[in-house]
Design an enzyme around this catalytic site. Sequence first.
Site, PDB file in Angstrom:
ATOM      1  N   LYS A   1       6.211  85.440  -3.712  1.00  0.00           N
ATOM      2  CA  LYS A   1       5.454  86.640  -3.348  1.00  0.00           C
ATOM      3  C   LYS A   1       5.345  87.632  -4.498  1.00  0.00           C
ATOM      4  O   LYS A   1       4.294  88.247  -4.730  1.00  0.00           O
ATOM      5  CB  LYS A   1       6.121  87.329  -2.163  1.00  0.00           C
ATOM      6  CG  LYS A   1       5.793  86.734  -0.819  1.00  0.00           C
ATOM      7  CD  LYS A   1       5.891  87.821   0.245  1.00  0.00           C
ATOM      8  CE  LYS A   1       5.255  87.375   1.549  1.00  0.00           C
ATOM      9  NZ  LYS A   1       5.956  86.245   2.160  1.00  0.00           N
TER      10      LYS A   1
ATOM     11  N   GLU B   1       6.598  97.656   1.323  1.00  0.00           N
ATOM     12  CA  GLU B   1       5.170  97.925   1.123  1.00  0.00           C
ATOM     13  C   GLU B   1       4.736  99.018   2.080  1.00  0.00           C
ATOM     14  O   GLU B   1       5.332  99.182   3.150  1.00  0.00           O
ATOM     15  CB  GLU B   1       4.339  96.675   1.454  1.00  0.00           C
ATOM     16  CG  GLU B   1       4.283  95.641   0.370  1.00  0.00           C
ATOM     17  CD  GLU B   1       3.422  94.450   0.793  1.00  0.00           C
ATOM     18  OE1 GLU B   1       3.014  94.396   1.969  1.00  0.00           O
ATOM     19  OE2 GLU B   1       3.186  93.586  -0.061  1.00  0.00           O
TER      20      GLU B   1
ATOM     21  N   HIS C   1       2.048  86.597  14.429  1.00  0.00           N
ATOM     22  CA  HIS C   1       1.735  86.314  13.028  1.00  0.00           C
ATOM     23  C   HIS C   1       1.218  84.890  12.782  1.00  0.00           C
ATOM     24  O   HIS C   1       1.166  84.439  11.645  1.00  0.00           O
ATOM     25  CB  HIS C   1       2.949  86.584  12.130  1.00  0.00           C
ATOM     26  CG  HIS C   1       3.475  87.984  12.268  1.00  0.00           C
ATOM     27  ND1 HIS C   1       2.855  89.065  11.692  1.00  0.00           N
ATOM     28  CD2 HIS C   1       4.541  88.467  12.945  1.00  0.00           C
ATOM     29  CE1 HIS C   1       3.530  90.168  12.008  1.00  0.00           C
ATOM     30  NE2 HIS C   1       4.552  89.842  12.767  1.00  0.00           N
TER      31      HIS C   1
ATOM     32  N   ARG D   1      -3.504  75.489  -1.029  1.00  0.00           N
ATOM     33  CA  ARG D   1      -3.722  74.228  -0.314  1.00  0.00           C
ATOM     34  C   ARG D   1      -4.961  74.381   0.566  1.00  0.00           C
ATOM     35  O   ARG D   1      -5.521  75.466   0.679  1.00  0.00           O
ATOM     36  CB  ARG D   1      -2.517  73.929   0.583  1.00  0.00           C
ATOM     37  CG  ARG D   1      -2.189  75.116   1.485  1.00  0.00           C
ATOM     38  CD  ARG D   1      -1.215  74.820   2.571  1.00  0.00           C
ATOM     39  NE  ARG D   1      -0.698  76.033   3.172  1.00  0.00           N
ATOM     40  CZ  ARG D   1      -1.310  76.743   4.113  1.00  0.00           C
ATOM     41  NH1 ARG D   1      -2.493  76.359   4.570  1.00  0.00           N
ATOM     42  NH2 ARG D   1      -0.777  77.849   4.592  1.00  0.00           N
TER      43      ARG D   1
END
Lengths: 507, 507, 178, 178
Positions: free
Chosen positions: A118, A202, A237, A294
Amino acid sequence: MAKIKRILVANRGEIAVRIIRACRDLGVEAVAVYSDADREALHVRYASRAYRLGPAPAAESYLRIDRLLEVAAESGADAVHPGYGFLAENGDFARAVIDAGLTFIGPSPDVMESAGDKNRARQIAVAAGAPTVPGSPQPVEDAATASEIAADLGYPVMLKAVAGGGGKGMRRVDDPADIESSLRSASSEANSAFGDGRVYIEKAIINPRHVEIQILCDEHGNRIHLGERECSLQRRHQKVVEESPSPILSDDLRERMGVAALAIATEAGYTNAGTVEFLLDEKHDFYFIEVNARLQVEHAVTEMVTGIDLVAAQIWVAEGNPLPWKQEDVRLRGAAIECRIYAEDPANGFSPCPGLVEGLRVPGGPGIRDDSALYEGYEVPIYYDPMISKLVAWGPDRQTALSRMRRALQEYKVVGIATTIPLFQRIIEDPAFIAGDFNTGYLDELLQDGALGPDHDRHAEIDDIAAIAAALHTFLREESRAFQIRGGATSAWKISGRNSSLRNFLP
Amino acid sequence: MAKIKRILVANRGEIAVRIIRACRDLGVEAVAVYSDADREALHVRYASRAYRLGPAPAAESYLRIDRLLEVAAESGADAVHPGYGFLAENGDFARAVIDAGLTFIGPSPDVMESAGDKNRARQIAVAAGAPTVPGSPQPVEDAATASEIAADLGYPVMLKAVAGGGGKGMRRVDDPADIESSLRSASSEANSAFGDGRVYIEKAIINPRHVEIQILCDEHGNRIHLGERECSLQRRHQKVVEESPSPILSDDLRERMGVAALAIATEAGYTNAGTVEFLLDEKHDFYFIEVNARLQVEHAVTEMVTGIDLVAAQIWVAEGNPLPWKQEDVRLRGAAIECRIYAEDPANGFSPCPGLVEGLRVPGGPGIRDDSALYEGYEVPIYYDPMISKLVAWGPDRQTALSRMRRALQEYKVVGIATTIPLFQRIIEDPAFIAGDFNTGYLDELLQDGALGPDHDRHAEIDDIAAIAAALHTFLREESRAFQIRGGATSAWKISGRNSSLRNFLP
Amino acid sequence: MIIEVLLDGDESPRRYRVARNNGDVCLRRLGDKGNGANDGELVCLDWRTPEPRVYSLLVGGKSYDVHIDENANDEEALELHLMSRVIRARASDARKRRVVKEDGGPDGPVQITAPMPGRVVKVLAAEGTAVTRGDGIIVLEAMKMENELKAPRDGIVASVLVEEGQGVEGGALLATIE
Amino acid sequence: MIIEVLLDGDESPRRYRVARNNGDVCLRRLGDKGNGANDGELVCLDWRTPEPRVYSLLVGGKSYDVHIDENANDEEALELHLMSRVIRARASDARKRRVVKEDGGPDGPVQITAPMPGRVVKVLAAEGTAVTRGDGIIVLEAMKMENELKAPRDGIVASVLVEEGQGVEGGALLATIE
């Protein structure tokens, strides 16, 4: 690089079938692999060749790099397609494939690993000049630092696991008083989920939409994007329904997001197909979140609107060929929507429902595409992800695509196991969804509101028919039990039914 | 005119299902009709409403105008879609529908009757300046006149029944000495087939292709064409495989044929969807042959390349709306091909094979559309046309469309009845077909050459596996018979199979 | 035969008298008291079973395709799919149902069983806990997902037969509610 | 068990010895004379029947999906669909087949029956006509089409039981060939 002749498909289920279909369309041989639970699976039956990997658990079969390489050698494969899930984003696997002298159909292992980290991915996006979610690019160790950063960003903030995904180790913090306890619990959850307790901070994007850009890059520096996919319909999610184009993107915003995605791809040295994911806030400002290195589950909606076969394009690019399209050749026609059909019971907390598919009727007609691994008599195994089919509808506009999806969902009959089809039937009738007015919180809220409960939107006609059908069904069962008719109840019922070809209303 | 709310679909089988799907997509109610043979048919089950017409024979059900009008009134339908076949081109039916105050979804009865009259249609084409096959527009009565006309045209010539169709009453004459006898036999055949012995003469077009233009016209004088369909693959004058675009049409020729088709439509005052059929000779000169004043079986290939839903467009135009497209909005993307799957046994002279569909696996994946009336457990009735499904494949180019069709044909499994799938598997591997090098005589020649015979293209690997499978099958049957295993042979075999999950080569 | 049908979400069951009539199946909705008063119209059904578990019904000119699933452990618990809706219902032969009740049927102890093989992640309600319908009892991990098994009715957790971390077979008895 | 398989288009049958071997089905191709000479490799088959009449075979790493239809009137007549091809074959237990032959089986009289209800349009070969395999015997109209029923083998038309214009039921005996 030489033309690929035989591809080992290092996956199972509907995505393995999807890749095998692309191989057939290209005249390339497909080699399937299977665990003991999958000997009768459609991907084994549709492939040119098939090899056993090992016992049913994925760790003993689909995740065994050593066995996959043995099979690649034994089958004479010259390339490997990883699909998604399992080893699709595993740099070690890609490297082992390449070291064995085979072509890996995907980005390079290094790029894959950068995308998977990340922090590294975020640095690349920043270097590419793409907007990112404001926040610390580095893990925070202590509560004091966290408090300071959070105060700078302004509440609410998100705590996220560095190694994370799928919502694990993620916390939204609205109140400065909660930062210390949230940091502790997020870190602890991340540690138990990923063996890595590091967390970063964040700024929380309020009511964001999840919009992603499909990219396609060759090894000669040519890069194009294929428009966006709207993936805001998520349950915990996990994406559930995807569509292209997004109902709210303007041409200008699409262009700007596409340019940002390609800048990131350039900075990363990305090759093959990939997806750059963004959050879009209420002001339609977008923020980079991650790169998926991908093919994605939802690739078919992009295929329907662009006419480009992404798996065929992946193979073409992996052969070292230059992209046959320039950006201006990519034209979006109409709208497409996908429902991910799972063997789960939405009426029972989405508990998985593996088992025997006793009956199957697949929808058809204009605009319908079914990418599934089902057949009548197939037994959905308990060992793997319960996604069994991706149903896609295309229409000249969004409204038609939704109508066709509604129709296809009604035609789709899977008898013997529960599926999430009723969930989609509910979503597709929801006024907010129809209006395109939703964000990533929409679906969880809808489900909390009892959208699938017994009191939702009662309808007298449906209730009447349901009650009559239930009474008929019960009567016939009890009657056939009483008669002990040889040959099974079903056939006896069928005969009974044939006697009543005229509808009568007797006094 | 008002928005149509409820459409009576005056047809059955796959085309009724197709129209019902369009109704669902538009939010319009569909009323199905059925004969006693069709109570369990898919069109009855997918419609909102369903009414019995009468006994199984079409003359007592689907062809009964009086019953259809009764049902239209009883069901509250405000429009009628005739599909194709049955009453689709019957002016009396269209007139009766309109007289009952309902909307007929198709051209006006007068235009329909003009199109159905070969002579009248030819006059319209001539008036429109479209090229027609050289010949007499009038029936010839005596051999002397016939000889004279034929000599003027130059041999070979064709004799055709004025009332004709389907090759009945048609004769090719190569030698002037045969004109008298041919005229006599053609007239006699026409008389017994249609009750009308009138015959006319045309110049024979040598090795023609059959190429047709799809048109769409509203009631406000707007007319567009949707490109062509190549329909040269015919068995005994019946279309078998169709594609769009034609593999040999240049943009210029498409434009000229489209303009000719629209000129004819203008001259005829045509409204709604229709097809203008042409023959194309070896020099690529085209000749008008007829107008089909209805939807056609092969409409789906046009839908796939244009993205326009023709049935939805028919309904839109029938409501009195102006066409939403101008000619320049019609863009062809990629290529589409259709196989008409019949319940016929191609290995046995194409004899019809009605019966129970015991097993069904429908193909899926990218580019595949299945317009069928089948489901597992459905019994194909003996009373009607044996077409059971139209399988369509789309690809970004013709080669990809053909590859996908080949793949889909291999995936398609209909167990219990014979189908024409093996015929298509043969055609799609034929080099001349792949090269686009064929005309209307191609398929009959291919079949005469034993294309489906035992000696065609033997393949050692396939023979070996076939023989092994036959031996295994026979062994298991005899074994289960010997063991008399309870519960049926199949389940016993399945258990046996499960014991052999490892492949061994023993000494 | 009197059939009682309770649609999920309804307060009280609908009652039908169902009988053969010259081969047809005909039914009449009964008033709530079953005394013949307030009875509905007699309807002879036009029905077929074209596919397993699927009924094609024509009622008043309308066509309905109804797919009915029985619960594997409880044939009276039906899930009906029609017109893009799912309706859950309990349907039973009224006479039979009374017999079952006396034996301690639906209102008696309820068993919580594992719907598939998995691992017990958490026991949410210990023995003796009072629970209301919908409360979580046990969390089972299977197919890479956690599934909360819930109380099907109000009651007391009478027994918990598994421990956290324990692996269980599909169908294994995990707990009972009384 | 010795199984003989004659593929349509082949001159002579293939012969296999097929047996159970610890639950597996194993087979070995035999030489034409069946004396053990020229025998093939012993193959233990990896097979499944995932769908009715469909075999999934893995042979030498290759995957084959074979759909086998038996002729409704003659179980030894098979139609095999694999790899986009249709192969017709006759397969039989060799011992059983010899018995049948002595009883006047496949080489004995052959019946021409109506594959479905229809109308006899034409009788192409009268009684006593010598016919070769593939010659048309009777034209039957059904489902709006004319179907030519052909001689399945060489022989003499021993009897014709229908007349032109006659309606017949499905399965009705129309003619015999000896």
